[in-house]
Each structure stands twice: as C-alpha cells, then as structure tokens.
Design a protein around this motif. Structure first.
Motif, PDB file in Angstrom:
ATOM      1  N   ARG A 509       0.859  -1.188  -0.075  1.00 14.66           N
ATOM      2  CA  ARG A 509       0.025  -0.127   0.100  1.00 14.66           C
ATOM      3  C   ARG A 509       0.862   1.311   0.066  1.00 14.66           C
ATOM      4  NH1 ARG A 509      -5.453  -0.626   1.479  1.00 14.66           N
ATOM      5  NH2 ARG A 509      -5.442   1.477   2.280  1.00 14.66           N
ATOM      6  N   GLY A 510       2.317   1.211   0.224  1.00 12.19           N
ATOM      7  CA  GLY A 510       3.122   2.162   0.138  1.00 12.19           C
ATOM      8  C   GLY A 510       3.855   2.492  -0.844  1.00 12.19           C
ATOM      9  N   GLU A 511       3.441   1.884  -1.980  1.00 13.18           N
ATOM     10  CA  GLU A 511       4.308   1.952  -3.319  1.00 13.18           C
ATOM     11  C   GLU A 511       3.611   3.432  -3.906  1.00 13.18           C
ATOM     12  OE1 GLU A 511       4.175  -1.288  -5.964  1.00 13.18           O
ATOM     13  OE2 GLU A 511       5.486  -2.393  -4.492  1.00 13.18           O
ATOM     14  N   LYS A 512       4.559   3.947  -4.620  1.00  9.96           N
ATOM     15  CA  LYS A 512       3.937   5.410  -5.114  1.00  9.96           C
ATOM     16  C   LYS A 512       2.694   5.343  -6.263  1.00  9.96           C
ATOM     17  CE  LYS A 512       5.654   9.412  -7.861  1.00  9.96           C
ATOM     18  NZ  LYS A 512       6.843  10.114  -8.672  1.00  9.96           N
ATOM     19  N   ASP A 513       2.770   4.426  -7.200  1.00 10.09           N
ATOM     20  CA  ASP A 513       1.563   4.226  -7.988  1.00 10.09           C
ATOM     21  C   ASP A 513       0.260   3.917  -7.239  1.00 10.09           C
ATOM     22  OD1 ASP A 513       3.099   5.026  -9.981  1.00 10.09           O
ATOM     23  OD2 ASP A 513       3.486   2.728 -10.538  1.00 10.09           O
ATOM     24  N   VAL A 514       0.660   3.007  -6.176  1.00 10.55           N
ATOM     25  CA  VAL A 514      -0.632   2.642  -5.320  1.00 10.55           C
ATOM     26  C   VAL A 514      -1.065   3.662  -4.651  1.00 10.55           C
ATOM     27  CG1 VAL A 514      -1.412   1.054  -3.541  1.00 10.55           C
ATOM     28  CG2 VAL A 514       0.041   0.002  -5.458  1.00 10.55           C
ATOM     29  N   VAL A 515      -0.219   4.350  -4.185  1.00 17.11           N
ATOM     30  CA  VAL A 515      -0.759   5.505  -3.186  1.00 17.11           C
ATOM     31  C   VAL A 515      -1.656   6.387  -4.091  1.00 17.11           C
ATOM     32  CG1 VAL A 515      -0.033   7.652  -1.993  1.00 17.11           C
ATOM     33  CG2 VAL A 515       1.001   5.325  -1.550  1.00 17.11           C
ATOM     34  N   SER A 516      -1.143   6.831  -5.239  1.00 21.21           N
ATOM     35  CA  SER A 516      -1.791   7.895  -6.265  1.00 21.21           C
ATOM     36  C   SER A 516      -3.025   7.176  -6.406  1.00 21.21           C
ATOM     37  CB  SER A 516      -0.881   7.877  -7.472  1.00 21.21           C
ATOM     38  OG  SER A 516       0.335   8.678  -7.205  1.00 21.21           O
ATOM     39  N   TYR A 517      -3.099   5.796  -6.905  1.00 21.36           N
ATOM     40  CA  TYR A 517      -4.255   5.195  -7.313  1.00 21.36           C
ATOM     41  C   TYR A 517      -5.552   5.270  -6.249  1.00 21.36           C
ATOM     42  CZ  TYR A 517      -7.641   1.680  -8.811  1.00 21.36           C
ATOM     43  OH  TYR A 517      -8.786   0.877  -9.088  1.00 21.36           O
ATOM     44  N   LEU A 518      -4.965   4.797  -5.097  1.00 16.00           N
ATOM     45  CA  LEU A 518      -5.896   4.859  -3.933  1.00 16.00           C
ATOM     46  C   LEU A 518      -6.588   6.481  -3.729  1.00 16.00           C
ATOM     47  CD1 LEU A 518      -4.209   2.262  -1.599  1.00 16.00           C
ATOM     48  CD2 LEU A 518      -6.328   1.837  -3.211  1.00 16.00           C
ATOM     49  N   ALA A 519      -5.644   7.251  -3.659  1.00 11.72           N
ATOM     50  CA  ALA A 519      -6.264   8.670  -3.510  1.00 11.72           C
ATOM     51  C   ALA A 519      -7.078   9.100  -4.452  1.00 11.72           C
ATOM     52  CB  ALA A 519      -4.971   9.559  -3.307  1.00 11.72           C
ATOM     53  N   LEU A 520      -6.838   8.987  -5.770  1.00 13.91           N
ATOM     54  CA  LEU A 520      -7.541   9.346  -6.806  1.00 13.91           C
ATOM     55  C   LEU A 520      -8.941   8.767  -6.802  1.00 13.91           C
ATOM     56  CD1 LEU A 520      -8.271  11.201  -9.177  1.00 13.91           C
ATOM     57  CD2 LEU A 520      -6.734   9.687 -10.680  1.00 13.91           C
ATOM     58  N   ALA A 521      -8.735   7.442  -6.507  1.00 16.56           N
ATOM     59  CA  ALA A 521     -10.099   6.405  -6.792  1.00 16.56           C
ATOM     60  C   ALA A 521     -11.095   6.960  -5.319  1.00 16.56           C
ATOM     61  CB  ALA A 521      -9.820   5.118  -6.267  1.00 16.56           C
ATOM     62  N   GLY A 522     -10.584   7.486  -4.173  1.00 16.37           N
ATOM     63  CA  GLY A 522     -11.224   7.814  -3.302  1.00 16.37           C
ATOM     64  C   GLY A 522     -12.099   9.187  -3.568  1.00 16.37           C
ATOM     65  N   LYS A 523     -11.326  10.026  -4.325  1.00 18.83           N
ATOM     66  CA  LYS A 523     -11.917  11.313  -4.768  1.00 18.83           C
ATOM     67  C   LYS A 523     -13.019  11.180  -5.663  1.00 18.83           C
ATOM     68  CE  LYS A 523      -8.035  14.196  -3.866  1.00 18.83           C
ATOM     69  NZ  LYS A 523      -7.053  15.221  -4.345  1.00 18.83           N
ATOM     70  N   LEU A 524     -12.812  10.134  -6.831  1.00 13.26           N
ATOM     71  CA  LEU A 524     -13.927   9.803  -7.628  1.00 13.26           C
ATOM     72  C   LEU A 524     -14.934   9.393  -7.097  1.00 13.26           C
ATOM     73  CD1 LEU A 524     -11.521   8.462 -10.667  1.00 13.26           C
ATOM     74  CD2 LEU A 524     -12.876  10.413 -10.475  1.00 13.26           C
ATOM     75  N   GLY A 526     -16.121   9.550  -4.111  1.00 20.87           N
ATOM     76  CA  GLY A 526     -16.965  10.711  -3.188  1.00 20.87           C
ATOM     77  C   GLY A 526     -17.258  12.129  -4.281  1.00 20.87           C
ATOM     78  N   ARG A 527     -17.076  11.946  -5.658  1.00 19.09           N
ATOM     79  CA  ARG A 527     -17.150  12.906  -6.426  1.00 19.09           C
ATOM     80  C   ARG A 527     -16.812  14.119  -6.249  1.00 19.09           C
ATOM     81  NH1 ARG A 527     -23.919  11.760  -7.708  1.00 19.09           N
ATOM     82  NH2 ARG A 527     -23.435   9.746  -8.530  1.00 19.09           N
ATOM     83  N   GLU A 528     -15.363  14.128  -5.713  1.00 18.43           N
ATOM     84  CA  GLU A 528     -14.769  15.392  -5.170  1.00 18.43           C
ATOM     85  C   GLU A 528     -13.825  15.598  -6.371  1.00 18.43           C
ATOM     86  OE1 GLU A 528     -12.481  14.708  -1.988  1.00 18.43           O
ATOM     87  OE2 GLU A 528     -14.050  13.990  -0.677  1.00 18.43           O
ATOM     88  N   ALA A 529     -13.769  14.918  -7.572  1.00 18.97           N
ATOM     89  CA  ALA A 529     -12.911  15.278  -8.926  1.00 18.97           C
ATOM     90  C   ALA A 529     -13.563  14.516  -9.914  1.00 18.97           C
ATOM     91  CB  ALA A 529     -11.724  14.767  -8.468  1.00 18.97           C
ATOM     92  N   SER A 530     -13.315  15.074 -11.138  1.00 18.49           N
ATOM     93  CA  SER A 530     -13.695  14.638 -12.449  1.00 18.49           C
ATOM     94  C   SER A 530     -12.596  14.613 -13.483  1.00 18.49           C
ATOM     95  CB  SER A 530     -15.017  15.457 -12.882  1.00 18.49           C
ATOM     96  OG  SER A 530     -14.604  16.841 -13.240  1.00 18.49           O
ATOM     97  N   LEU A 531     -12.799  13.714 -14.242  1.00 18.02           N
ATOM     98  CA  LEU A 531     -11.448  13.495 -15.328  1.00 18.02           C
ATOM     99  C   LEU A 531     -11.950  14.145 -16.668  1.00 18.02           C
ATOM    100  CD1 LEU A 531     -10.281   9.847 -14.146  1.00 18.02           C
ATOM    101  CD2 LEU A 531      -9.491  12.026 -13.396  1.00 18.02           C
ATOM    102  N   SER A 532     -10.722  14.525 -17.416  1.00 20.53           N
ATOM    103  CA  SER A 532     -11.305  14.834 -18.667  1.00 20.53           C
ATOM    104  C   SER A 532     -10.852  13.490 -19.462  1.00 20.53           C
ATOM    105  CB  SER A 532     -10.335  15.963 -19.240  1.00 20.53           C
ATOM    106  OG  SER A 532      -8.817  15.540 -18.966  1.00 20.53           O
ATOM    107  N   SER A 533     -11.129  13.763 -20.935  1.00 19.97           N
ATOM    108  CA  SER A 533     -10.925  12.724 -21.891  1.00 19.97           C
ATOM    109  C   SER A 533      -9.247  12.257 -21.670  1.00 19.97           C
ATOM    110  CB  SER A 533     -11.388  12.894 -23.254  1.00 19.97           C
ATOM    111  OG  SER A 533     -10.765  14.094 -23.760  1.00 19.97           O
ATOM    112  N   GLU A 534      -8.623  13.203 -21.947  1.00 22.18           N
ATOM    113  CA  GLU A 534      -7.183  12.832 -21.786  1.00 22.18           C
ATOM    114  C   GLU A 534      -6.604  12.141 -20.629  1.00 22.18           C
ATOM    115  OE1 GLU A 534      -4.898  16.140 -22.521  1.00 22.18           O
ATOM    116  OE2 GLU A 534      -5.377  16.544 -24.797  1.00 22.18           O
ATOM    117  N   GLN A 535      -7.337  12.731 -19.095  1.00 22.33           N
ATOM    118  CA  GLN A 535      -7.051  12.211 -17.993  1.00 22.33           C
ATOM    119  C   GLN A 535      -7.588  10.732 -17.777  1.00 22.33           C
ATOM    120  OE1 GLN A 535      -8.882  15.272 -15.554  1.00 22.33           O
ATOM    121  NE2 GLN A 535      -6.623  16.335 -15.147  1.00 22.33           N
ATOM    122  N   GLN A 536      -8.713  10.475 -18.546  1.00 19.11           N
ATOM    123  CA  GLN A 536      -9.304   9.214 -18.277  1.00 19.11           C
ATOM    124  C   GLN A 536      -8.446   8.325 -18.818  1.00 19.11           C
ATOM    125  OE1 GLN A 536     -13.145   9.383 -20.250  1.00 19.11           O
ATOM    126  NE2 GLN A 536     -14.200  10.396 -18.513  1.00 19.11           N
ATOM    127  N   ALA A 537      -7.891   8.283 -20.059  1.00 20.49           N
ATOM    128  CA  ALA A 537      -6.736   7.507 -20.597  1.00 20.49           C
ATOM    129  C   ALA A 537      -5.571   7.245 -19.956  1.00 20.49           C
ATOM    130  CB  ALA A 537      -6.364   8.212 -22.153  1.00 20.49           C
TER     131      ALA A 537
END
Length: 655
Positions: A509-524, A526-537
């Motif tokens: 859970r401490g790896e960089k990619d996993v930390v980024s994924y878990l943080a962004l997944a939590g915001k998505l 909770g509808r705290e963030a939204s992704l553009s088409s480029e960000q979705q890729a």
C-alpha cells in the motif's frame, strides 16, 4: 240349603236384626252388587265393609273373589281421575246372605305355616232337619254333624261360605280357587294347600357402569416385542385419562314389588340401595346431568385413582398408591408421571422407575429416578436409590443400600454400610460407609472410606477397629499444562503469521503508484474530482498498472481476516483452558474438626488415564479408597487432634 237364600241387605231407615246397610260406594242392581269406584275414597273403606259383613255372620254370595282381592290389595284407580264416569262400576257379588250356624260348623280351621294355608278336606254331612227345615232356613237348634240322632245327609261345601270362613279365620289373600273347588269333590280326607302368600320381588340397586376403557388396573404381564412378556411387570397399574372423558354412568335404582301374606298383610320389598354420584366425585372429577343419564366426568387430564375404601374417583397429576410394591400387587413399575407417592412398602428386588417419588414406608427394593426428587420418609434397607438429575433425601435409616446422584445432593440422617456416590453428600451420621462426592458434609464419620474435593467432618472416629480414610482428590494438571502450553504456542505462531501479512500489506500500500491510485479513486467515489478525456486515458493506464498489486492486497486481506478469526478462537480456547485449570483447583480442602480414633488423610492424584472412581462397583470402590496407591500423598495419620488443609494451585509451567 235353598238355592237362593234371602238377602241380608236392608235399608238404613228400617234396618232389621241380622241385616246390613250398604255403604255409599256400593250399589245394588238387578244383576247384583256393584262397586262405584268414583265414590270409593280409600281401599281401607272397602276392607272395613268386608270385615263388618263377616263379623255379622254374613257372606257374599257368588262373590267375584279375584275382583275383591284386586280391589283390596292392588292399587285401584284414583277417585279423582277426571276420566272416571258413572259407568265405572265393577261387579262384586250377587248378594249378601246370612251364613247359617249349621253351615258354618261344616268348615274347619286352617293351618298357616311359612306363608301357606293348609285345609283338611273331607266328606261333610248335615242333619236332615237342618238341611230341609220347614221354613227353608233349617232348625233353630244348634246342630253339629255326627252329634244328633236325626238322620244325616251328605252335603257339599260352598265356595262363598268357604271364603267367608277363611276370612274370619285370617286367610284373606292368595286362595287357589281351583284347588278349593277340587277339594270339595274329595271322597276321603286330604290336606291341601289352599292359599299361598305372594312373595315380594326385589328391586335393583343403583349401580355404576364403566364408560371409558381401561379404568381398572391390568395385572397381566407386560407384553414386549416379539410376543415376549416381562413377568416382572404388569400391563397397566395406573390408568391415565383425558379431561372431559366419561368415566362412569349411574343406573338409577329400580323399586321392588311388595308381596302379600295370606292374612292380607303387606310384605314390603326391601328398599334398593341408592347413592349420590356426587359422593363418588373426588378431586379432578365432576358430575354431569345429561339427557341420557347422569355421568361422572374427568375434569382434568391425569392419573385415575379409585379409592377402594370409599369408592371415590379422583384424577390428579401425580400417582398416589397405598398398596405397596411387590410381586403380588404391582410387580416392577415403570411410571410416566411427574410425581409419585407410595404409602406402602417397596419390597425387596422390586424396581420402581419414575421421576419424583415420595415413599412414606420402608423401601427394600430399588428406586430409579430420571430427575426430580427421591424423598424417602422412612428407611432404605438393602435396596438402592438413584437419581440421574436430582436429589435423594432419606429421613430414616439407610442400611446396606446404594445411593447414586451424580448431579445432585444426597441427604441422610443416618447411613450404615452404604455406598454413596453424588455431587454432594450431607449426612448426620455415617458408619462404615463408602462415599464418593465432590462435597461431603458429615457430623459424624465412623470407619468410613471417603473421597472428595471438599470434605468437612465435625468428628471422625474408628468403628470396631476400622479406621477412617479420607482421600482429597487433587487434579493431575500435567495434561492441562501441556494443553495450555500448546495453545500458547499456537497463538504465538498465529500472531507471527498475522504480523508478516500485515507488514506485506503495508509495504504494498506504500508504493507510489498504489498511493496515487487509491487517493484518486477515493476522490472519484466521493465525486470530489472529475476526469477529462485525456485524464481518463491516463487513469486507465494507472489502473492496469496497479491491478496485480490490488489483487495481491485483496488475497492478503482475506487471509488476515481468517487468521484473526482463528486467533480469536484460539484465544478463547486458551482462556477456557486456564479457567478450567483454575476451576479444577478451586475449593479443594479437607477439615476434620475433631479426630477421635484412627484416621488417615491422603491427597489423591486423579489421573486421566486411570479408571474414574465413579465407574467402579461398590466393592472395588471401597478397596480402592482404603488402599491408596503411590500417587497419593499422606497428609495426616493419627487418632486425636484436628486437621485442616487447603490445596494451593501450583504455578503454570512456562511456555
């Protein structure tokens, strides 16, 4: 004698001597005398008139004897009957005539014995002057057959005169008309029974008729499978009934028919016996008055008891017996009720299997209880009492008996030469007994062999050179300690594996990619963030990158949960093992307030590999207790003083 003697009926206004006036209920017509039933107030009035006729020396001519007897001695119709009319007149006789003395002398006395009247028939004679007097009525001089010099002529007796003579001599009922007429025709003397009394006909006593089957005990041997029978048990000893069932029906009494003596006296039939059904209704029953009769019903469900002394029916939820238990009365008993009361002796070799039982007399047999309380109000001698899940109380003497209550208490006042096995034993005086109990409380122990965890005796003394032996049972903790150590090691191993899994989870859970994924997944989420088409890729590329790691985390999380559950169960098992160890060591003590005779006290190590003491027969148990093995530790041996010892729980062996 003239064919038609003059009438002796006169008018009341000009009544002549030797005449009689008719009563108001008698009517004289051309055909004879008639009785007006509507005017007859009482049968006694007619009887009084007949007595007056006979007393005046008169008789009824051409009397309807059967009608007269029926009117006098059978119940005539009531004069108040509204259906009576003037035509209700019955013929009685043709006339009333004078019974002449010379004719009366022809008739003899009767011999009355045992309800029969006997008369001597023989040829009779009249002097010629008496038979054919100038006035048609015979001479006025008293003539007796065979005593006058005048010529005699054969004559015959007259039935109407015979009836008058019989009435005057007390024979007024049951005359056999045919027999009398036959007697008149005899040519030689002969005694014949001319009248018989009518015996009374007995009535029928009131009685009860059983309505429900199986109200009585069935003493046939109990049938077993395969057409076999058990000769030690009877088929049915204590019938059971359901509420509302008809037990018995009362049949009312039937009155008898009165008889009549030859004198006309009444021979009353004995009054049949009667009873009130309510007097037979005991507790648990009631009387019901129904269209077809009077019934005794069971008002509750339970055991039916019929008191032989009072014949009272009762239904109760307990069985009450007064006849005792023996081979003759009951055989062995197998009872299904909750409560049983026995007021008679339970004899030797008889077995009573039940739940709660109270015995008010001596017990020489065996009582086997499946629960409840075994309460013996008197003595238990040579037999036994056992209770799988309850107590045993003996208020009298227990001698040469076996008492077993593995989960209950045995209370006794005095026990001699008994074997007692129970969870707890309370006895006032025990003499040469073998006792095995978790707890023993005794006021006096004489020459006993005892094993238990908690022993308290006020006085211990020997009995005929037989000493007391007390074995305090102490647990063998080697097995418990080994189990505790094994459980502790197992729990430590589980904790070690859990620690390894948790460390690996933290690293992933401490790896960089996993930390980024878990943080962004939590915001998505909770509808705290939204992704553009480029960000979705880019999000899809990141998800594909961490997917193997996420699967590994999921597997590790499942394993951790399983290990935590196993560790929790192991922890509970360890706590239970420790608590069991403490419980096994708790309340182990021995106290003898006063030693007054040879007494030995040992600590007996109870090893699990040994045969449990509770499984040993009585004789083997006694030998085992009196001969401790090498595993026993002597605590006391002496003939005086006191003793008190409490077991100290040894420390646990380290893991």
């Amino acid at each position: 004698m003239p064919d038609d003697p003059p009438s002796a009926i006169g008018n009341l206004a000009d009544l002549e001597e030797g005449q009689i006036a008719l009563s108001r209920y008698l009517v004289q017509r051309d055909g004879g005398l008639y009785l007006a039933l509507s005017r007859l107030e009482a049968t006694a009035d007619l009887l009084d008139f007949v007595n007056r006729v006979i007393a005046m020396g008169l008789y009824f001519r051409e009397l309807d004897y059967a009608r007269l007897v029926s009117l006098l001695y059978d119940a005539p119709a009531s004069r108040d009957d509204p259906t009576r009319t003037a035509a209700d007149e019955v013929f009685l006789a043709v006339d009333i005539a004078k019974f002449r003395p010379e004719r009366r002398s022809l008739y003899k006395e009767f011999r009355v014995d045992r309800g029969e009247a006997v008369y001597l028939f023989e040829p009779v004679y009249l002097e010629a002057t008496a038979a054919h007097g100038p006035d048609g009525q015979g001479s006025d001089q008293p003539l007796v057959s065979g005593r006058s010099a005048a010529p005699e002529t054969r004559t015959v007796l007259d039935f109407d005169e015979f009836i008058a003579n019989a009435w005057a001599k007390g024979v007024r009922f049951g005359i056999d008309v045919a027999m009398v007429r036959e007697g008149f025709e005899l040519d030689k003397p002969e005694r014949r029974v001319v009248a018989r009394s009518r015996p009374f006909v007995r009535g029928k006593d009131a009685e009860i008729i059983e309505q429900a089957p199986g109200l009585h005990r069935n003493n046939a041997p109990r049938r077993l499978l395969g057409d076999r029978v058990d000769l030690r048990q009877f088929e049915t000893r204590y019938p059971q009934v359901a509420a509302g069932i008809r037990l018995v029906k009362k049949t009312p009494r039937t009155l008898g028919v009165d008889g009549r003596d030859v004198s006309g006296a009444e021979l009353p039939a004995p009054l049949p016996k009667d009873f009130e059904l309510a007097r037979l209704a005991g507790p648990g029953t009631r009387v019901s008055h129904e269209k077809d009769g009077e019934y005794l019903l069971a008002s509750v469900s339970g055991f039916l008891n019929i008191d032989r002394r009072t014949n009272q029916f009762s239904v109760a939820d307990k069985i009450v017996s007064h006849e005792g238990v023996s081979a003759r009365t009951t055989g062995d008993l197998l009872l299904t009720g909750e409560v049983y009361e026995q007021h008679g002796e339970i004899q030797e070799k008889r077995v009573v299997t039940c739940r709660s039982i109270t015995a008010f007399a001596d017990v020489f047999g065996n009582i086997v209880s499946t629960g409840g309380v075994v309460w013996l109000k008197h003595n238990l001698v040579g037999g036994g009492a056992s209770n799988d899940d309850g107590d045993i109380v003996v208020e009298g003497l227990a001698s040469g008996a076996t008492l077993i209550a593995p989960h209950g208490c045995v209370k006794l006042k005095r026990a001699d030469n008994c074997v007692i096995v129970a969870r707890e034993v309370v006895v006032e005086r025990a003499t040469q007994c073998t006792i095995l109990a978790d707890q023993l409380h005794a006021d006096l122990s004489e020459g006993c062999a005892v094993a238990g965890k908690t022993i308290h005796v006020r006085m211990a003394r020997c009995r005929r050179e037989v000493d007391n032996v007390f074995l305090v049972q102490v647990p063998d903790l080697s097995g418990d300690d080994a189990q505790v150590v094994a459980l502790q090691q197992h729990c430590a191993a589980q904790e070690k594996v859990l620690g390894s899994h948790r460390a690996r989870i933290d690293a992933l859970r401490g790896e960089k990619d996993v930390v980024s994924y878990l943080a962004l997944a939590g915001k998505l989420r909770g509808r705290e963030a939204s992704l553009s088409s480029e960000q979705q890729a880019g999000w899809r590329r990141l998800s594909a990158l961490v997917a193997p790691i996420l699967r590994t985390l999921s597997q590790l999380g499942e394993e951790v949960r399983e290990l935590e559950a196993e560790a929790s169960a192991s922890g509970v098992e360890l706590e239970e093992a420790l608590a069991a160890r403490e419980q096994a060591c708790r309340a182990i003590a021995c106290t003898i307030d006063r030693v007054d005779g040879e007494t030995r006290i040992h600590a007996l190590l109870v090893r699990r590999a040994d045969t449990p003491l509770t499984d040993l027969p009585g004789k083997e148990l006694k030998l085992r207790l009196r001969n401790p093995d090498a595993a026993s530790k002597k605590l006391f041996a002496g003939s005086a003083g006191s003793f008190s010892w409490t077991y100290q729980t040894p420390p646990r062996r380290p893991a």
